[in-house]
Scaffold this motif. Sequence first.
Motif, PDB file in Angstrom:
ATOM      1  N   THR A   1       0.824  -1.221   0.000  1.00  0.00           N
ATOM      2  CA  THR A   1       0.000   0.000   0.000  1.00  0.00           C
ATOM      3  C   THR A   1       0.848   1.257   0.000  1.00  0.00           C
ATOM      4  OG1 THR A   1      -0.093  -0.051   2.424  1.00  0.00           O
ATOM      5  CG2 THR A   1      -1.846  -1.175   1.215  1.00  0.00           C
ATOM      6  N   GLY A   2       2.126   1.113   0.263  1.00  0.00           N
ATOM      7  CA  GLY A   2       3.007   2.266   0.270  1.00  0.00           C
ATOM      8  C   GLY A   2       4.438   1.836   0.439  1.00  0.00           C
ATOM      9  N   ALA A   3       5.398   2.730  -0.017  1.00  0.00           N
ATOM     10  CA  ALA A   3       6.828   2.464   0.128  1.00  0.00           C
ATOM     11  C   ALA A   3       7.491   3.732   0.605  1.00  0.00           C
ATOM     12  CB  ALA A   3       7.427   1.981  -1.181  1.00  0.00           C
ATOM     13  N   THR A   4       8.357   3.655   1.587  1.00  0.00           N
ATOM     14  CA  THR A   4       9.018   4.810   2.182  1.00  0.00           C
ATOM     15  C   THR A   4      10.496   4.498   2.335  1.00  0.00           C
ATOM     16  OG1 THR A   4       7.018   5.291   3.454  1.00  0.00           O
ATOM     17  CG2 THR A   4       9.057   6.385   4.137  1.00  0.00           C
ATOM     18  N   ILE A   5      11.348   5.446   1.887  1.00  0.00           N
ATOM     19  CA  ILE A   5      12.800   5.279   2.088  1.00  0.00           C
ATOM     20  C   ILE A   5      13.107   5.714   3.504  1.00  0.00           C
ATOM     21  CG2 ILE A   5      15.103   5.977   1.335  1.00  0.00           C
ATOM     22  CD1 ILE A   5      13.929   6.434  -1.470  1.00  0.00           C
ATOM     23  N   SER A   6      13.441   4.790   4.350  1.00  0.00           N
ATOM     24  CA  SER A   6      13.727   5.128   5.750  1.00  0.00           C
ATOM     25  C   SER A   6      15.082   5.784   5.896  1.00  0.00           C
ATOM     26  CB  SER A   6      13.697   3.860   6.615  1.00  0.00           C
ATOM     27  OG  SER A   6      12.424   3.248   6.548  1.00  0.00           O
TER      28      SER A   6
END
Length: 496
Positions: free
Chosen positions: A472-477
């Motif tokens: 549902t989503g992708a985030t670069i930590s």
Amino acid sequence: MEAAFCAGRKVEMSRKVLGLEIREESIAAVLLEAGFKGSEVQAQGIFPISQEHEGDEGIIQALQSMADTLKPMGATCILGIPVTAISFRNICVPFHDNKKIRQILPFELEPSLPVPVDDLIIDFEAVKRDGNKDLLTFTVPKERIQWYFDILDAVSLNPVVITPAGYAATRILASLEESDDDFLFIDGNLQHHTIYAVSQKAVRLVRTLPVHRGSGMVLNSLGAAMTRTLTALKESHGIALEPARIYAPSAHRSFLVDGLADGGDTVHLLQKSVESMDSIRAHPRLKIPSDQDVWQSGQLDIALALALMESESIDGINFSTKQSAIQRYWNEFRGRIIATGTLILVTIFFLIAGQVLSVAAKKREVAELDRQIEMVFKSTFPEVTRIVEPLQQMRIKIQETTEANIGPDLPGSRVRVIDILDTLSKQIPSTADVKITRMVMGIDNVVLSGNTDTFNTVDDIKGKLEEAQIFTGATISSADMEKSGKRVRFKIKLDF
């Protein structure tokens, strides 16, 4: 010392034993209660044989009087008979087997017997010497023994042992001797003396000598005859007897005292004083009522010896033909049976002992393994405080851990691990210079850690993964340059 026959034994807590001595003028009887701890005299008596009756009526009447007085019903009867119809021989054979001896005895004795050997009962006492066996044989006419069975049957008695009366007394005296010294026992009546010579507790010689009357003649002739007899035994058979003591029943000793020329009461023969055989009344395993004056005459001592032969299980000469085949087999091969049985018991004991030791060793090994398993379990699962079956509990714990970490579904999640891996392989281009070093999965997200060549490649990967329907989503930590300056480290969080 060995003997061919012995009385039939009954294994009981206690039993009655009747010692019965039949003389020409009377019957002496002693009834014992025999048990493991010893014997006790229950009844005794002397019963005269009337000479007024014809045939066997007098002796049967005396036997009936004995049966009415002593009531020996059910008792084991040991019968002592006079030596008047018994013959004795000393021979030597070159082998030890009693069965062989019994087979050849009739042929050895037949030339010296006055009647056919088939009409006789033969028994023997044997002593090993210099690789051979010295035999003292006893023979008696079968019809004479049958006569004893017939008269005793009239009072319902069936003797399991029939033996010379003086022989039984000699065997009991030998059993009481503390040393192996030679000794003589003299029995008899007004017509004859019977000499029993004992060496090393075995009866080696029996001889019947006539009584010579006259002042001093009884003892003088008896002493000379005894000396000649012992000398002949040494010369003909190589058996040297040097008697240290001489015994006689009180009644016969009194007869010898009557023959003293000086009127004294001490009898000497072969330079030895003749002692009474009343020492058998002090047998260590015998109890006699102290108030019985009838014992003082000594007329019951031989009957007592007959009873003790049975109660003390002393083997000896037996003319009885009423033994069973089993009893005869036991008596013939008793030594071999006992030796074989002992060997079997020892073998069984060691086999059982070996099994017991083996089982004990196995138990110790199992206990040590159980201890090691428990130690491993405690060190691996310290949170478990109650340990019942450590091996089974360890298997369960391992299974639970395996299912929790390697299962196809993430516990508590609706997304399968296999689907996540499939999406990563499809969405990340094969031409991209990227290396995934770690993947941490949670209930609703997964965090990818790795490195690539540029920051732009990190953005491209993020974009490709966002396009996948599973996320549902992708985030670069995080994204930063390694110290080498050649690679970019990154962490991308993917929600689902």
